[in-house]
Design an enzyme around this catalytic site. Structure first.
Site, PDB file in Angstrom:
ATOM      1  N   ILE A 132      96.932 147.312 -17.834  1.00 28.80           N
ATOM      2  CA  ILE A 132      97.159 146.639 -16.541  1.00 28.80           C
ATOM      3  C   ILE A 132      96.548 147.601 -15.524  1.00 28.80           C
ATOM      4  CG2 ILE A 132      98.825 145.802 -14.860  1.00 28.80           C
ATOM      5  CD1 ILE A 132     100.744 145.237 -17.181  1.00 28.80           C
ATOM      6  N   PRO A 133      95.347 147.303 -15.041  1.00 27.34           N
ATOM      7  CA  PRO A 133      94.521 148.299 -14.334  1.00 27.34           C
ATOM      8  C   PRO A 133      94.935 148.576 -12.888  1.00 27.34           C
ATOM      9  CG  PRO A 133      93.378 146.210 -14.436  1.00 27.34           C
ATOM     10  CD  PRO A 133      94.643 146.031 -15.211  1.00 27.34           C
ATOM     11  N   CYS A 134      96.070 149.232 -12.726  1.00 29.05           N
ATOM     12  CA  CYS A 134      96.532 149.584 -11.382  1.00 29.05           C
ATOM     13  C   CYS A 134      95.607 150.599 -10.715  1.00 29.05           C
ATOM     14  CB  CYS A 134      97.974 150.078 -11.419  1.00 29.05           C
ATOM     15  SG  CYS A 134      98.279 151.429 -12.557  1.00 29.05           S
ATOM     16  N   HIS A 135      94.766 151.262 -11.496  1.00 24.01           N
ATOM     17  CA  HIS A 135      93.811 152.209 -10.908  1.00 24.01           C
ATOM     18  C   HIS A 135      92.778 151.492 -10.041  1.00 24.01           C
ATOM     19  CE1 HIS A 135      91.904 150.946 -14.704  1.00 24.01           C
ATOM     20  NE2 HIS A 135      90.753 151.132 -14.073  1.00 24.01           N
TER      21      HIS A 135
END
Length: 167
Positions: A132-135
């Protein structure tokens, strides 16, 4: 003392952002710890068994991501949280590989423009970064802020990694 009798399986892989700990239940991927201190806290709370075979598919896909061969993940997730956070996380998954969005972009996308701070809290609570690409969420001013506390160096490496494989 362990506060959870559920068996969880883990495996550590080394990456450009340091050690990544993949944690999996019998149902699916439960956590990814990318900050060593967070891993230290996590491992003291759960009944963990090191098992490369149990984490085989997650290891394969994460390694493919770091080699630029995978732009999205196809893994079974085992995460529980509020409906709001789940809605935010689905929106994060929709951010295209190599691109970024602001917290306010995410708030607009989920139909709650005033929820910018809550978006930040949902990002912080994300149990499976990278997948889950919160970056990919940055400040409105295009600056890196608040990733995994103050680990914007990791955020920058992940964003640059993705951009390097777009060309």
């Amino acid at each position: 003392m362990k506060n959870n009798d559920e068996k969880l399986y883990y495996y550590k892989i080394s990456t450009i952002v340091g050690n990544i700990y993949i944690i999996k239940s019998h149902k699916g991927l439960r956590n990814i710890e990318i900050i060593e201190e967070d891993w230290d806290n996590f491992k003291d709370k759960y009944n963990l068994i090191e098992d490369e075979q149990m984490c085989k598919e997650e290891i394969k896909q994460i390694k493919e991501y770091f080699l630029g061969k995978r732009k999205s993940f196809d893994l079974i997730l085992d995460i529980e949280d509020t409906d709001f956070r789940k809605k935010v996380w689905v929106e994060l998954i929709n951010i295209p590989y190599g691109e970024v969005r602001s917290y306010s972009d995410i708030a607009k996308a989920i139909g709650n423009e005033k929820a910018v701070r809550a978006i930040g809290q949902a990002n912080k609570a994300n149990p499976i970064p990278i997948v889950i690409p919160c970056h990919r969420v940055i400040g409105k001013n295009q600056k890196l802020i608040g990733y995994a506390g103050n680990h914007t160096d990791i955020q920058e490496k992940l964003i640059n990694l993705e951009k390097s494989f777009l060309n």
